[in-house]
Design a protein around this motif. Structure first.
Motif, PDB file in Angstrom:
ATOM      1  N   ARG A 176     -30.862  -8.823 123.493  1.00 20.36           N
ATOM      2  CA  ARG A 176     -31.325  -8.913 122.101  1.00 20.36           C
ATOM      3  C   ARG A 176     -32.510  -7.973 121.923  1.00 20.36           C
ATOM      4  O   ARG A 176     -33.262  -7.711 122.857  1.00 20.36           O
ATOM      5  N   GLY A 177     -32.660  -7.486 120.713  1.00 17.30           N
ATOM      6  CA  GLY A 177     -33.806  -6.649 120.401  1.00 17.30           C
ATOM      7  C   GLY A 177     -34.031  -6.637 118.911  1.00 17.30           C
ATOM      8  O   GLY A 177     -33.100  -6.863 118.127  1.00 17.30           O
ATOM      9  N   ASP A 178     -35.264  -6.390 118.495  1.00 15.28           N
ATOM     10  CA  ASP A 178     -35.531  -6.279 117.067  1.00 15.28           C
ATOM     11  C   ASP A 178     -35.890  -4.842 116.713  1.00 15.28           C
ATOM     12  O   ASP A 178     -35.964  -3.965 117.580  1.00 15.28           O
ATOM     13  N   ARG A 179     -36.113  -4.602 115.435  1.00 12.91           N
ATOM     14  CA  ARG A 179     -36.363  -3.245 114.951  1.00 12.91           C
ATOM     15  C   ARG A 179     -37.693  -2.677 115.436  1.00 12.91           C
ATOM     16  O   ARG A 179     -37.916  -1.478 115.373  1.00 12.91           O
ATOM     17  N   HIS A 180     -38.562  -3.534 115.937  1.00  9.28           N
ATOM     18  CA  HIS A 180     -39.841  -3.071 116.477  1.00  9.28           C
ATOM     19  C   HIS A 180     -39.746  -2.717 117.951  1.00  9.28           C
ATOM     20  O   HIS A 180     -40.719  -2.254 118.540  1.00  9.28           O
TER      21      HIS A 180
END
Length: 256
Positions: A176-180
């Motif tokens: 998982r990863g976010d836009r930051h």
């Protein structure tokens, strides 16, 4: 800052010939296959790869290796990669083999701004005393050997000095990863991916599930976004495309 780029090809577009690249993964777990394939498609060569192993089953880094795109490997494990062994013994590939824990710490230290550290691993062996074949001459002789390293005693125990590792780029894969750029890794994929990411001056992460900032509990973040410059969201098909190195099954008990 939104670090998401449109696709893997764009993410690796500025990786030049001869670049040094730290690559995450442990066996076949957490290998950034999509980014590696994009790098292969670019046609770059002479790469200096830092990774625990160099791919297997014609996937991962084995794609670049088989195409002759890798000039040097810094790693811990050759395993059953016959092409790796062939190139090494034929003098086509320079190889620096490092104890696995030392490799992990050299990557972490590089990302932490620590230039070098002392470790007991390798004292009394060629790791410290030098002479490990880095490159063969193709005729059975050694063309380039590892140098002697500094050994120092602390409290009656000897330690060898190991330099940290920094690379031009790093390629990693996260669950998982976010836009930051905040990343979460799954199980064994966490072994080397965070460390490789820390070592890269420009770190590119492919993520199986992209979420919005704030959706990942800060206590669950394995790698802060400060270490990541680019994020590539995988398609559902890319996210589930995972190979098994050695498939084993258990025979079912016969029913009476």
């Amino acid at each position: 800052m939104d670090k998401v780029v449109a696709d893997a090809a764009l993410a690796v577009d500025d990786v030049p010939d001869g670049a040094s690249i730290a690559v995450g993964g442990f066996g076949l777990s957490g290998v950034p296959n999509v980014l590696i394939d994009a790098l292969y498609a670019r046609g770059v060569g002479g790469l200096g790869i830092v990774s625990n192993n160099c791919g297997a089953m014609d996937s991962g880094l084995a794609v670049l290796l088989s195409a002759g795109r890798i000039g040097r490997v810094t790693g811990s494990y050759i395993g059953a990669n016959k092409e790796f062994a062939r190139q090494y013994l034929a003098g086509e590939l320079e190889v620096e083999l490092i104890p696995q824990g030392t490799l992990a710490e050299r990557l972490r230290a590089g990302g932490s701004g620590i230039p070098a550290f002392y470790t007991p691993a390798g004292v009394g062996t060629q790791v410290a005393e030098g002479g490990l074949p880095w490159r063969y001459d193709g005729a059975g002789g050694v063309a380039l050997a590892s140098p002697v390293k500094e050994v120092r005693e602390f409290d009656g125990t000897e330690y060898v000095l190991e330099r940290s590792i920094r690379t031009d780029f790093a390629l990693v894969r996260a669950a998982r990863g976010d836009r930051h750029g905040n990343l979460v890794f799954n199980k064994a994929a966490r072994n080397f991916n965070p460390l490789a990411a820390m070592a890269g001056r420009i770190t590119i992460a492919e993520v199986e599930e992209l979420v919005e900032p704030g959706e990942i509990d800060p206590d669950h973040v394995h790698l802060p976004g400060v270490f990541v410059q680019r994020v590539v969201a995988l398609t559902p098909e890319q996210a589930v495309d995972k190979k098994i190195e050695k498939r084993t099954v258990t025979e079912r008990e016969a029913r009476g």
